[in-house]
Structure formats: C-alpha cells, structure tokens
Design an enzyme around this catalytic site. Structure first.
Site, short mmCIF file in Angstrom:
data_model
loop_
_atom_site.label_atom_id
_atom_site.label_comp_id
_atom_site.label_asym_id
_atom_site.label_seq_id
_atom_site.Cartn_x
_atom_site.Cartn_y
_atom_site.Cartn_z
N HIS A 19 48.71 45.22 37.55
CA HIS A 19 48.47 46.64 37.37
C HIS A 19 48.89 47.07 35.97
O HIS A 19 49.56 46.35 35.25
CB HIS A 19 49.26 47.46 38.40
N ASN A 65 52.46 46.31 31.36
CA ASN A 65 53.65 45.47 31.23
C ASN A 65 53.45 44.27 32.15
O ASN A 65 53.20 44.45 33.34
CB ASN A 65 54.92 46.21 31.64
N GLN A 113 49.40 51.05 33.51
CA GLN A 113 49.74 52.46 33.64
C GLN A 113 49.01 53.28 32.58
O GLN A 113 48.55 52.75 31.57
CB GLN A 113 51.25 52.67 33.52
N HIS A 132 52.54 42.91 41.17
CA HIS A 132 51.10 43.09 41.45
C HIS A 132 50.37 43.43 40.15
O HIS A 132 50.84 44.26 39.36
CB HIS A 132 50.93 44.24 42.45
#
Length: 366
Positions: free
Chosen positions: A191, A178, A193, A189
């Site tokens: 990243h 996202n 998932q 930050h």
C-alpha cells in the site's frame, strides 16, 4: 465506512469493471464516528528557528503496528473472519481516509498562538490523509503488480491528487509509499499513502526558492536543466524510455537513490498524457525491479518512493513533476542511521558514489 470515512474503489476486473455487479458490502464494525477519533488530536505549530510547520498528531500513537497475518486491516473482509477496513470480500485497488490521519478537516480547531506567544503561531491540522491499497493480496509489492494493475494504481493516484488538491485548506498533495521494516512500515500489506498538507512542505519550499533563483540568473527552469545535464553526462543515467529518464542524482544523499523524471515539463501526475502514463507504468516497474535486485542476495530493498508534484497554488510554473525513491540500506543487513551530522545539522554524508550506484542499477537490468 462504519465511522463515516470515505472509501473509493478503482476496479480493473470483472464483474466490477463493466458494472455488471455493484459493490454493496456494509461495514458493520462498531467504530466511533471518525470525528471522535481525531478530535483534538492534531495541531500544526510553527518553528521560528527554521520557518517550518510541525504537526503534532498525538492520536496517531495508537495506530495499528504489525498485526498478525489473520488481522491484516488492509485485507478484504472474508465471511466469519477479521473485519477489516475494506468490507468487501475482494477488491482491486482502493483508497480510503486514514483512520489515524496526520491531517484531516474533521480535526477542527482554530488558528492562534501557543501560550499566547506570537513566536509560536498555530493552525488546525486541516487537510486529508488517505491509504491506497495496491492489491487485495497480502504479499508482494508494487514491483510484483501486473502492468494493468500498476496502471490502475497510477490512475487512482491521479484521481486522488485532483480530488485532494481541491479540498479546502490543502496546499500540496504528496503521493508516496513506504516499503520495508527498516523504513518503519507499520503494515506490510502492499500500500501507499496520499497526504494533502495545509502548507507547502519545507523541502518543496527549498526547491522552489532554488528554482526561482535559477530562473532569475539564467532565465531557465532548474528542474529541466538538471535533467538535461544528467542526460548529457550519462554516467549516472540508469535507463531512458520514450518519455522518462531514471538517474542517480549527482549529489545523492542516500546509499541508494534514484530520480525518475518526465522528458516533458509537467507540474503533476494529472498533467501526464495517456502515452506518458502508459510509459510511466513500464518505467516504474522496471525501476522497482532493479532496486529489488540491487544487492546480490536479492534482499527486497526497503525504500521510500515519493512523487514530488507542484503545490496546488504556489510555483506551478517553476516546479516540475518527478519521483524520488531512496533506501536507507547501505549494504545487506546494514542500515544507514541518520546520526549526528545528518539528524542534528542536516549535513549529509553518503557512503558511496552516485556513479557506482547507477552502474549497479544498470547491471541488474532484465
């Protein structure tokens, strides 16, 4: 980690890559055991009207929301600074168990029926949820990663897909990112998932059903036929590489939506060859770069990028790996809200045409 969660490093720089130095940082945070954080916090309930499983994850309401830059929980932990999720003072790529997971084998519980009613089966929210940090740099995005670092992230995704897919109770592994406040990101930050679901997700179930119907009617693979048809038509194709094609689907739902599919029939990321993985890195960076240049003011496009992989056990001969990346931004500063028709009836209305979107994405090539 201090609460017993697992953290995995994927290094591509020295002195870590060669093993000259070994990571030995200690997480000194006074955290309660991870089992206490999630205990009783999640349950999966069955919706008899749709046939969907819905996760109730009340403990996630306390998760971190847009902290100040000096309290970024995904940054390295510097001496005398804010203690983060990563105890090391530097890192390349890391994956770790989410502190506030929707699914975890730590949650516990047993299958049963809500209020004793057979209409409402329940089961434990078993599975696994992980965070993958693309870089220790608190700024930037996947699109700004070097090809070397992007390949490291890809290898981390592959490794996590294999490991989580082998976890007890996991039926499907979903790798996703996202990006952007408009999407609802809680941490800026860079990243992504990885979710290990205890069921096959509703969208995957629908695609599998359609694929089986198509196989019965034609004897062919639906995903292959869609890719071949898009390549024949050509006007919605954004670009092609040796092993991948990026295209805007003919019935795109979102204002900006692109699919990226391999030319070879593969069920998931681990099935890609080394040549395909190398090609994918360049293709994905190219695609994300075009998305960031989509609007004239180069407003970084908020998006959701998800890798659709075959379930762990079901439909592996029918399903086909592909990426779906889409944005809710229908214009600079204009968000497409999912109002009555989309949210209530799942009856989608797009504000543009796939052909226009594909043409624009071809224009912003570099």
């Amino acid at each position: 980690m201090a609460d017993g969660r697992e953290l995995i490093h994927y290094d591509d720089t020295e002195p870590w890559l060669s093993g000259e130095r070994v990571r030995d940082a200690v997480d000194h945070r006074p955290l309660p055991p991870a089992e206490e954080t999630v205990r009783g916090g999640s349950q999966v309930r069955f919706d008899p009207l749709t046939g969907d499983w819905i996760a109730m994850a009340s403990h996630r309401n306390d998760r971190t929301l847009m902290p100040p830059p000096d309290q970024d929980p995904l940054a390295p932990t510097v001496p005398g600074g804010f203690p983060t999720e990563i105890a090391d003072s530097s890192y390349d790529v890391v994956a770790f168990e989410n502190r506030f997971p929707s699914f975890s084998n730590r949650i516990g519980g047993e299958a049963g029926f809500l209020d004793g009613e057979e209409l409402w089966p329940t089961m434990p929210a078993a599975g696994r949820c992980e965070v993958v940090c693309f870089t220790s740099d608190t700024h930037g995005s996947f699109a700004t990663l070097s090809p070397t670092r992007a390949r490291t992230v890809l290898e981390a995704w592959i490794d996590r897909t294999e490991e989580i897919g082998a976890t007890e109770g996991v039926e499907q592994v979903f790798v996703f990112e996202n990006r952007g406040a408009e999407i609802g990101v809680t941490l800026p930050h860079p990243h992504g998932q990885v979710y290990g679901y205890p069921y096959v997700t509703p969208k995957t179930q629908t695609m599998l059903r359609r694929a089986r119907e198509h196989r019965e009617a034609t004897g062919r693979n639906l995903f292959r036929d869609v890719l071949d048809a898009e390549r024949r038509a050509g006007d919605r194709v954004v670009f092609e590489t040796e092993h991948f094609t990026a295209y805007v689907p003919a019935a795109a739902r979102w204002p900006v939506e692109v699919h990226l599919a391999p030319h070879r029939d593969v069920p998931d990321l681990p099935a890609l060859t080394d040549a395909e993985r190398a090609d994918l890195v360049g293709a994905y960076l190219d695609l994300l770069g075009r998305l960031d240049r989509y609007y004239p003011d180069e407003h970084p496009l908020p998006y959701i990028a998800g890798w659709f992989q075959a379930p762990v056990r079901e439909g592996r001969d029918e399903f086909r790996l592909h990426l779906q990346v889409f944005s809710v931004l229908r214009g600079p500063g204009k968000v497409k809200f999912l109002a009555g028709s989309e949210s209530a009836m799942a009856a989608w209305i797009n504000d543009t045409t796939p052909e226009k979107v594909a043409a624009r994405l071809r224009e912003v090539s570099r």
